[in-house]
Scaffold this motif. Structure first.
Motif, PDB file in Angstrom:
ATOM      1  N   ILE A  24      93.552  28.413 -38.464  1.00 25.76           N
ATOM      2  CA  ILE A  24      94.394  28.673 -37.292  1.00 25.76           C
ATOM      3  C   ILE A  24      95.611  29.475 -37.758  1.00 25.76           C
ATOM      4  N   GLU A  25      95.779  30.673 -37.214  1.00 22.80           N
ATOM      5  CA  GLU A  25      96.976  31.467 -37.546  1.00 22.80           C
ATOM      6  C   GLU A  25      98.158  30.850 -36.797  1.00 22.80           C
ATOM      7  N   LEU A  26      99.197  30.521 -37.527  1.00 22.19           N
ATOM      8  CA  LEU A  26     100.322  29.835 -36.884  1.00 22.19           C
ATOM      9  C   LEU A  26     101.056  30.729 -35.884  1.00 22.19           C
ATOM     10  N   THR A  27     100.939  32.031 -36.073  1.00 22.89           N
ATOM     11  CA  THR A  27     101.614  32.943 -35.129  1.00 22.89           C
ATOM     12  C   THR A  27     100.849  33.053 -33.810  1.00 22.89           C
ATOM     13  N   ARG A  28      99.621  32.517 -33.775  1.00 17.69           N
ATOM     14  CA  ARG A  28      98.781  32.696 -32.580  1.00 17.69           C
ATOM     15  C   ARG A  28      98.685  31.429 -31.716  1.00 17.69           C
ATOM     16  N   LEU A  29      99.488  30.443 -32.029  1.00 18.84           N
ATOM     17  CA  LEU A  29      99.317  29.164 -31.323  1.00 18.84           C
ATOM     18  C   LEU A  29      99.546  29.302 -29.816  1.00 18.84           C
ATOM     19  N   GLY A  30     100.563  30.081 -29.458  1.00 18.49           N
ATOM     20  CA  GLY A  30     100.854  30.291 -28.029  1.00 18.49           C
ATOM     21  C   GLY A  30      99.672  30.958 -27.333  1.00 18.49           C
ATOM     22  N   ASP A  31      99.097  31.995 -27.989  1.00 15.58           N
ATOM     23  CA  ASP A  31      97.942  32.701 -27.401  1.00 15.58           C
ATOM     24  C   ASP A  31      96.773  31.748 -27.215  1.00 15.58           C
ATOM     25  N   LEU A  32      96.544  30.922 -28.220  1.00 12.75           N
ATOM     26  CA  LEU A  32      95.395  30.005 -28.147  1.00 12.75           C
ATOM     27  C   LEU A  32      95.546  29.046 -26.981  1.00 12.75           C
ATOM     28  N   ARG A  33      96.779  28.639 -26.751  1.00 12.42           N
ATOM     29  CA  ARG A  33      97.013  27.724 -25.621  1.00 12.42           C
ATOM     30  C   ARG A  33      96.803  28.428 -24.292  1.00 12.42           C
ATOM     31  N   ALA A  34      97.209  29.692 -24.247  1.00  9.92           N
ATOM     32  CA  ALA A  34      97.171  30.406 -22.968  1.00  9.92           C
ATOM     33  C   ALA A  34      95.786  30.980 -22.652  1.00  9.92           C
ATOM     34  N   ASP A  35      95.005  31.225 -23.692  1.00  5.59           N
ATOM     35  CA  ASP A  35      93.755  31.963 -23.497  1.00  5.59           C
ATOM     36  C   ASP A  35      92.558  31.084 -23.895  1.00  5.59           C
ATOM     37  N   GLY A  36      91.916  30.538 -22.862  1.00  8.35           N
ATOM     38  CA  GLY A  36      90.791  29.624 -23.090  1.00  8.35           C
ATOM     39  C   GLY A  36      89.680  30.237 -23.932  1.00  8.35           C
ATOM     40  N   GLU A  37      89.454  31.528 -23.717  1.00  5.71           N
ATOM     41  CA  GLU A  37      88.361  32.169 -24.464  1.00  5.71           C
ATOM     42  C   GLU A  37      88.702  32.275 -25.946  1.00  5.71           C
ATOM     43  N   ALA A  38      89.976  32.572 -26.228  1.00  4.58           N
ATOM     44  CA  ALA A  38      90.400  32.657 -27.632  1.00  4.58           C
ATOM     45  C   ALA A  38      90.234  31.290 -28.294  1.00  4.58           C
ATOM     46  N   PHE A  39      90.563  30.226 -27.551  1.00  4.67           N
ATOM     47  CA  PHE A  39      90.385  28.875 -28.093  1.00  4.67           C
ATOM     48  C   PHE A  39      88.909  28.601 -28.367  1.00  4.67           C
ATOM     49  N   GLU A  40      88.059  28.983 -27.406  1.00  4.71           N
ATOM     50  CA  GLU A  40      86.619  28.757 -27.590  1.00  4.71           C
ATOM     51  C   GLU A  40      86.093  29.517 -28.811  1.00  4.71           C
ATOM     52  N   ARG A  41      86.583  30.737 -29.004  1.00  2.00           N
ATOM     53  CA  ARG A  41      86.137  31.505 -30.182  1.00  2.00           C
ATOM     54  C   ARG A  41      86.557  30.786 -31.465  1.00  2.00           C
ATOM     55  N   LEU A  42      87.765  30.239 -31.450  1.00  2.00           N
ATOM     56  CA  LEU A  42      88.264  29.538 -32.648  1.00  2.00           C
ATOM     57  C   LEU A  42      87.406  28.323 -32.971  1.00  2.00           C
TER      58      LEU A  42
END
Ligand code: GLA
Length: 425
Positions: A101-119
């Motif tokens: 998990i890139e720490l700079t991307r935490l906000g994006d992951l929360r906001a973007d369901g698809e990005a979370f699913e990819r992770l």
């Protein structure tokens, strides 16, 4: 090096594996000399209360000496500069799977369901959802997350009603928040992680037990007020867990369906009884007056919940008076109600409970966790383990083919932080 006898085996395994990774320099450049610390959190069985937590009722779980451990070593980003990306890298030893998990991307992951699913990579590696969910919730709560390398392993059987998911969440939280003591907020944060990011609409019991339980005691938790007391277990008693070998998944429809049925029942009841925040507000006496208003299936669901909530304080009174036999009987009553009214038992679990209950020295037995398979918990006097094993095995094998597992467990205290002094050069 990590051989402290008081460390649970998964804590030693996680720390050793992390050290080997570091020594093999597999974790990439930029590792700072630092300390490995380990969050270790226990699974649980529930003695009384079943599907009562999300009805704001009472529960009576006991944490057991099966753990999930998360070993963490803080790292510095490659280049060491402030602008260099820093990350949290998790290695799930039991799944031979890792993700970052890139720490700079935490906000994006929360906001973007698809990005979370990819992770988290779909449903194949469900452990990632719980881990990433805790990380996202910690970040949202404003907690600083250090760039780290982490190894996770456990010996709580998965999908068997011993709450491996809450133990995983509590272990990750504890390892990443070394300054944060186990608190009610930590339990709520982990529950949110499971609700939002793993898609499991669980109540608070499992996370609360994994953080707040005390060795030798049962946790008497009021799930509405989130107040609790640790109450002594009957002296000379022991816990055996019998694993039916049938695995279940809480994200499956049945758990969610029970929650929806309760909502439908509340909708009807509110029209008759007036404002009801939850079934906690419905006493057995009022239920008896209005039960005919409910269709049969919903009536049975509500009857279970109302009875199961009322049974917990009765159990506490029996414990206080030293009436161990009476306390044990309530476990069996709870099982019958879960089976006959809430429809969450199986023929296998019923067979285990009734065979166990015939054994001399057994105080009580019931299914543990959500049901639909998994384990039964047997509370018994010390010394009847062999007889219990042979009686239950004989009854089970006469009807079913899967092999049973027996775990003789001890009570445990909630999540703790271990180590922190080992230096990796
Ligand atoms: C699962 C859930 C808990 C609780 C139990 C049933 O373990 O995670 O919140 O609802 O089922 O008592």
């Amino acid at each position: 090096m990590f051989s402290e006898p008081e460390w649970p085996p998964p804590a030693r395994r996680a720390a050793e594996a992390l050290r080997r990774l570091v020594e093999a320099d597999e974790v990439g450049g930029g590792l700072e000399a630092g300390s490995i610390r380990v969050g270790a959190a226990p699974g649980r069985v529930n003695l009384l209360g079943g599907h009562t937590d999300y009805n704001e009722g009472y529960v009576l779980p006991v944490a057991v000496n099966r753990y999930v451990a998360c070993a963490v070593l803080e790292t510095v980003p490659e280049g060491g500069g402030e602008d260099d990306a820093s990350s949290l890298e998790f290695y799930g030893l039991d799944f031979d799977d890792r993700f970052t998990i890139e720490l700079t991307r935490l906000g994006d992951l929360r906001a973007d369901g698809e990005a979370f699913e990819r992770l988290v990579g779909g449903q194949q590696y469900r452990w990632r959802r719980y881990v990433a969910g805790v990380v996202l919730e910690m970040d949202e709560a404003g907690m600083a997350l250090p760039a780290s390398q982490a190894v996770i392993t456990g010996d709580v059987p998965i999908g068997s009603g011993l709450s491996s998911s809450a133990a995983l969440e509590a272990a990750v939280y504890t390892a990443l928040a070394p300054a944060g003591p186990a608190t009610v907020e930590a339990a709520l944060l982990c529950q949110r992680a499971e609700n939002r990011w793993a898609g499991v609409p669980c109540g608070i019991m499992d996370q609360f037990a994994s953080f707040m339980a005390q060795e030798g005691r049962v946790l008497f938790l009021d799930c509405r007020r989130l107040t609790y007391k640790n109450v002594r277990l009957p002296g000379g008693s022991a816990i055996t867990v019998v694993d039916s070998g049938i695995r279940r998944e809480l994200a499956d429809g049945e758990y969610r369906k029970r929650r929806q049925e309760i909502e439908s029942a509340l909708g009807i009841l509110r029209k008759v009884v007036g404002p009801l925040q939850s079934l906690r507000d419905l006493t057995p006496e009022v239920f008896a007056e209005v039960e005919d208003m409910l269709p049969l299936r919903l009536r049975r669901r509500v009857e279970h919940v109302v009875g199961a909530i009322a049974r917990v304080p009765r159990g506490i009174t029996h414990l206080a008076l030293g009436e161990d036999g009476e306390f044990g009987k309530l476990l069996n009553e709870c099982h019958r109600s879960l089976a006959d009214l809430y429809d969450v038992s199986t023929a296998e679990l019923d067979t285990i409970v009734s065979a166990a209950s015939e054994v001399e020295g057994v105080l009580g037995a019931r299914l543990t966790g959500a049901g639909f398979g998994g384990c039964c918990v047997v509370l018994h006097r010390e010394g009847c383990e062999d007889e219990l094993r042979s009686a239950v095995t004989a009854a089970f094998e006469a009807k079913f083919s899967p092999t049973l597992s027996f775990y003789h467990l001890h009570t445990a205290s909630g999540a703790r932080l271990l180590g922190g002094k080992e230096t990796v050069q």
